[in-house]
Design an enzyme around this catalytic site. Structure first.
Site, PDB file in Angstrom:
ATOM      1  CB  SER A   1      -8.608  -5.735  -3.749  1.00 22.50           C
ATOM      2  OG  SER A   1      -9.302  -4.523  -3.924  1.00 22.50           O
ATOM      3  CB  THR A   2     -12.913  -8.252  -5.647  1.00 21.05           C
ATOM      4  OG1 THR A   2     -12.847  -8.254  -4.220  1.00 21.05           O
ATOM      5  CG2 THR A   2     -12.506  -9.617  -6.152  1.00 21.05           C
ATOM      6  CD  GLU A   3     -13.249  -5.530  -2.166  1.00 21.15           C
ATOM      7  OE1 GLU A   3     -12.036  -5.816  -2.112  1.00 21.15           O
ATOM      8  OE2 GLU A   3     -14.158  -6.390  -2.105  1.00 21.15           O
TER       9      GLU A   3
ATOM     10  CG  HIS B   1      -0.058   1.989  -9.391  1.00 20.85           C
ATOM     11  ND1 HIS B   1      -0.254   1.640  -8.085  1.00 20.85           N
ATOM     12  CD2 HIS B   1      -1.193   2.655  -9.770  1.00 20.85           C
ATOM     13  CE1 HIS B   1      -1.455   2.063  -7.682  1.00 20.85           C
ATOM     14  NE2 HIS B   1      -2.028   2.685  -8.686  1.00 20.85           N
TER      15      HIS B   1
ATOM     16  NE  ARG C   1      -4.366   6.779  -7.318  1.00 21.28           N
ATOM     17  CZ  ARG C   1      -4.280   6.549  -6.005  1.00 21.28           C
ATOM     18  NH1 ARG C   1      -4.085   7.536  -5.175  1.00 21.28           N
ATOM     19  NH2 ARG C   1      -4.390   5.330  -5.536  1.00 21.28           N
TER      20      ARG C   1
ATOM     21  CD1 TRP D   1     -12.892  -5.289  -9.901  1.00 20.59           C
ATOM     22  CD2 TRP D   1     -12.182  -4.527 -11.877  1.00 20.59           C
ATOM     23  NE1 TRP D   1     -12.250  -6.326 -10.562  1.00 20.59           N
ATOM     24  CE2 TRP D   1     -11.815  -5.885 -11.771  1.00 20.59           C
ATOM     25  CE3 TRP D   1     -11.837  -3.818 -13.045  1.00 20.59           C
ATOM     26  CZ2 TRP D   1     -11.123  -6.556 -12.777  1.00 20.59           C
ATOM     27  CZ3 TRP D   1     -11.153  -4.502 -14.052  1.00 20.59           C
ATOM     28  CH2 TRP D   1     -10.808  -5.847 -13.914  1.00 20.59           C
TER      29      TRP D   1
ATOM     30  CD  GLU E   1       3.043 -13.383  15.353  1.00 23.18           C
ATOM     31  OE1 GLU E   1       3.013 -12.226  15.792  1.00 23.18           O
ATOM     32  OE2 GLU E   1       2.551 -14.360  15.967  1.00 23.18           O
TER      33      GLU E   1
ATOM     34  CG  ASP F   1      -2.091   0.920   1.095  1.00 20.80           C
ATOM     35  OD1 ASP F   1      -2.378   1.364  -0.045  1.00 20.80           O
ATOM     36  OD2 ASP F   1      -2.731   1.227   2.111  1.00 20.80           O
TER      37      ASP F   1
ATOM     38  CG  LEU G   1       9.682 -16.555  -3.670  1.00 22.84           C
ATOM     39  CD1 LEU G   1      10.102 -15.920  -2.356  1.00 22.84           C
ATOM     40  CD2 LEU G   1       9.405 -15.459  -4.690  1.00 22.84           C
TER      41      LEU G   1
ATOM     42  NE  ARG H   1      -1.277   6.306   1.572  1.00 25.41           N
ATOM     43  CZ  ARG H   1      -1.207   5.340   2.484  1.00 25.41           C
ATOM     44  NH1 ARG H   1      -0.848   5.630   3.711  1.00 25.41           N
ATOM     45  NH2 ARG H   1      -1.498   4.099   2.174  1.00 25.41           N
ATOM     46  CD1 TRP H   2       7.399   6.891  -2.672  1.00 24.46           C
ATOM     47  CD2 TRP H   2       6.775   7.083  -4.827  1.00 24.46           C
ATOM     48  NE1 TRP H   2       8.541   7.017  -3.435  1.00 24.46           N
ATOM     49  CE2 TRP H   2       8.182   7.139  -4.750  1.00 24.46           C
ATOM     50  CE3 TRP H   2       6.157   7.187  -6.071  1.00 24.46           C
ATOM     51  CZ2 TRP H   2       8.976   7.289  -5.891  1.00 24.46           C
ATOM     52  CZ3 TRP H   2       6.953   7.339  -7.196  1.00 24.46           C
ATOM     53  CH2 TRP H   2       8.349   7.394  -7.104  1.00 24.46           C
TER      54      TRP H   2
HETATM   55  C1  FPP Z   1      -2.056   0.206  -3.384  1.00 21.13           C
HETATM   56  O1  FPP Z   1      -1.579   1.526  -3.337  1.00 21.13           O
HETATM   57  C2  FPP Z   1      -1.464  -0.488  -4.522  1.00 21.13           C
HETATM   58  C3  FPP Z   1      -2.151  -1.050  -5.543  1.00 21.13           C
HETATM   59  C4  FPP Z   1      -3.610  -1.067  -5.625  1.00 21.13           C
HETATM   60  C5  FPP Z   1      -1.448  -1.679  -6.670  1.00 21.13           C
HETATM   61  C6  FPP Z   1      -0.250  -2.441  -6.237  1.00 21.13           C
HETATM   62  C7  FPP Z   1       0.432  -3.051  -7.374  1.00 21.13           C
HETATM   63  C8  FPP Z   1       1.772  -3.092  -7.498  1.00 21.13           C
HETATM   64  C9  FPP Z   1       2.703  -2.512  -6.517  1.00 21.13           C
HETATM   65  C10 FPP Z   1       2.404  -3.752  -8.641  1.00 21.13           C
HETATM   66  C11 FPP Z   1       1.866  -5.088  -8.945  1.00 21.13           C
HETATM   67  C12 FPP Z   1       2.641  -5.715 -10.009  1.00 21.13           C
HETATM   68  C13 FPP Z   1       2.113  -6.470 -10.985  1.00 21.13           C
HETATM   69  C14 FPP Z   1       3.034  -7.071 -11.945  1.00 21.13           C
HETATM   70  C15 FPP Z   1       0.667  -6.713 -11.139  1.00 21.13           C
HETATM   71  P1  FPP Z   1      -2.633   2.731  -3.376  1.00 21.13           P
HETATM   72  O2  FPP Z   1      -2.751   3.164  -4.782  1.00 21.13           O
HETATM   73  O3  FPP Z   1      -3.900   2.306  -2.707  1.00 21.13           O
HETATM   74  O4  FPP Z   1      -1.876   3.789  -2.517  1.00 21.13           O
HETATM   75  P2  FPP Z   1      -2.530   4.924  -1.600  1.00 21.13           P
HETATM   76  O5  FPP Z   1      -3.174   4.221  -0.426  1.00 21.13           O
HETATM   77  O6  FPP Z   1      -1.354   5.750  -1.198  1.00 21.13           O
HETATM   78  O7  FPP Z   1      -3.508   5.676  -2.471  1.00 21.13           O
END
Ligand code: FPP
Length: 236
Positions: free
Chosen positions: A57-59, A29, A25, A61, A197, A12, A123, A16-17
């Site tokens: 997540s399913t949410e 990603h 945004r 969308w 944990e 997550d 892994l 914000r980053w």
């Molecule tokens: C949540 O941050 C992050 C996501 C919904 C996407 C995470 C996906 C990746 C890091 C890459 C996945 C890689 C592949 C190959 C599918 P947010 O956008 O909710 O952040 P925020 O809470 O700061 O708004």
């Protein structure tokens, strides 16, 4: 020493980053994908058997079409850049979630990566992609009900219910890390996290790195896991 076979991460804080760095945004990603690559290689080196990451997540969308479209293009970005490195490191790719709603071209890229890496024994990088835990549990219950009706199975217990989940065959989750400081599960692996944990950290996912993972593991190693029992060496 606590065993660490299965690490799960709620990645997550990408948005914000991006905001912090005055970027769109999607740039958060993109940086998140690069971080995932290095954490995968490092976790494999540490001998972790399975890394499950919450990628969509399913949410999710409910987000803007632009952002959803971009996240759906991430597997292509990730695998076209890193499949060779993943192969060199013996990493196996897996996906959990509802494949049906994922665009065909995204699924094609993911299925190719699954096929290419299927004989790897290092892994398992397991993408929770269009994943929701309640959805997973309801599907599992329906599948069991059908098998029961067909006379294929008899009684159900906690162990055999596992086989109906997307994560069938994977070890239990030992440690869940959530970046970005929110104290919630967000419909992630509800069944599988029963005795895991939790470590929640302020670091945003795009700022996560090997050292931060080491710190999380150090916290985990100090935890006393008793799985609901009690430590008989303690006096009261
Ligand atoms: C949540 O941050 C992050 C996501 C919904 C996407 C995470 C996906 C990746 C890091 C890459 C996945 C890689 C592949 C190959 C599918 P947010 O956008 O909710 O952040 P925020 O809470 O700061 O708004």
């Amino acid at each position: 020493m606590n065993t660490l076979n299965h690490l799960a991460i709620i990645m997550d804080g990408n948005g914000r980053w991006a905001k912090k760095n005055k970027l769109p945004r999607t740039a958060g990603h993109y940086k998140g994908v690069e971080v995932l690559r290095s954490i995968t290689i490092y976790a494999n080196r540490l001998g972790i058997k399975c890394l499950t990451v919450y990628a969509f997540s399913t949410e999710n969308w409910k987000r803007s079409a632009e952002e959803v479209g971009y996240i759906m293009s991430l597997p292509k970005i990730f695998f076209s850049a890193y499949i060779k490195e993943l192969m060199d490191n013996n990493v196996q790719i897996m996906i959990i979630g509802d494949r049906e709603k994922i665009p065909a071209e995204t699924m094609k890229v993911i299925d190719e990566a699954i096929e290419t890496t299927k004989n790897n024994t290092g892994l398992i990088l397991n993408f929770a992609f269009n994943y929701g835990a309640r959805d997973e549990i309801v599907r599992a219950a329906k599948k069991y009900a059908q098998d029961y009706k067909d006379g294929k199975v008899d009684d159900l217990d906690e162990e055999s219910f596992n086989d109906y989940l997307y994560t069938a065959g994977l070890p239990d989750v030992d440690l869940l890390i959530r970046t970005g400081s929110e104290m919630r599960l967000s419909n992630f692996l509800l069944y599988q996290l029963a005795y895991s944990e939790f470590v929640v950290i302020d670091t945003l996912w795009p700022d996560f790195n090997n050292e931060v993972l080491d710190e999380c593991i150090e916290i985990y190693q100090k935890r006393k896991r008793n799985f609901g029992g009690r430590d008989e060496t303690e006096s009261n």
